[in-house]
Design a protein around this motif. Structure first.
Motif: not given
Lengths: 181, 125
Positions: B52-61, B97-99
């Motif tokens: 969801a973070c990636i979809e919303q353009g946020k940086q989950p990291e 990849e990011r997860l």
């Protein structure tokens, strides 16, 4: 000495394999046999990322998207360690890279013959492969055939290998051991 | 900090509740909990939050690093999604990849990492 490293996307299998060969090789020449054919921005970023990770570690990179045994001609003679990455790309290139899709059996045999030649000449060969088998999706027949080929290659390599390691969230899990480090 | 990973429907939450003696009240689903003030909390379906973070353009990291630095007493539960054919869609590739990299980073910081298969936990760290 043959070592097989497997894992999923982003599992840290490349970093593990590079550390492994770094520790094992000492001052012996290290080669990186890159099988990925670079296309597009994402591929280029991935390659650059891996190149950064290998920087200053003394790896000589050999681009070899098919017929991996040819990489031997690009190496100096004598003792050498090599890291081949990645078997899933090599299998895809061998199968889909020509004018027509090659039969699975032919692809399997060509890959195994190539790896056997590398293994004969190298002091140590570390092969990174990919666990593409657990998403539970039934793909089209061509993709399923590719998965069967890669599965068969992985099984044969594991049989030939001294060590097989699965990397999960950066943690190496020993699947097969017995080699001498 | 603890990390529990495994495939879909393998009993990861149940494993966590039983082994760490927690109740459903400790669970936050696919989101970051409030500041936990030293209480152990479970971040469940971590992979969905990352997606969801990636979809919303946020940086989950950055968000999770920040949260864990203030609230280290977390049990993070995530599906393993990287063990499949590399998807054709670039978003799906980026997500996997990011997860994967984020889970590797969290595993590195965790005092315990458990992989759950068929309801059975293998302690891999």
């Amino acid at each position: 000495m043959l070592v097989v490293v497997t894992g999923g996307s982003g599992s840290g299998k490349s970093a593990y394999a590079e550390n492994y060969i770094d520790m094992a090789a000492g001052n012996v020449q290290k080669y990186y046999i890159a099988t990925m054919q670079v296309s597009g921005e994402e591929g280029r970023r991935k390659v650059e990322r891996h190149q950064r990770m290998r920087a200053d570690r003394g790896f000589l990179t050999i681009e070899q998207p098919v017929s991996v045994e040819i990489a031997l001609q690009k190496m100096k003679t004598g003792k050498a360690f090599a890291l081949l990455e990645c078997m899933s790309n090599l299998a895809a290139n061998e199968m889909f890279g020509g004018d027509c899709i090659k039969p699975g059996k032919e692809v399997f045999q060509k890959i195994i013959n190539g790896i056997e030649k590398l293994q004969q000449e190298l002091t140590c060969l570390v092969i990174v492969t990919n666990n593409v088998f657990e998403d539970g999706i039934t793909y089209d027949e061509t993709t399923m055939e590719y998965m069967r080929v890669l599965g068969a290659v992985n099984r044969r390599l594991a049989d030939m290998a001294d060590e097989v390691t699965e990397v999960v969230a950066g943690i190496p899990l020993t699947i097969k051991s017995g080699g001498v480090r | 900090m603890k990390l529990i990973i495994g495939g879909y429907a393998q009993g990861k939450l149940n494993y966590a509740l039983q082994n760490y003696h927690l109740t459903e009240g400790a669970v936050t689903d696919a989101a970051l909990p409030e500041e936990n003030n030293g209480q152990t909390v479970i971040i469940y379906h971590f992979h969905r939050w990352v997606r969801a973070c990636i979809e919303q353009g946020k940086q989950p990291e950055e968000l999770i690093r920040d949260y864990l630095s203030r609230n280290p007493d977390c049990i993070i539960i995530s599906d393993e999604v990287g063990n499949g054919i590399v998807p054709l869609e670039s978003f799906e590739r980026e997500y996997r990849e990011r997860l994967g990299r984020l889970l590797t980073e969290i595993a590195g910081q965790s005092e315990e990492v458990v992989r759950v298969i068929c309801g059975i936990g293998q302690r891999i760290k």
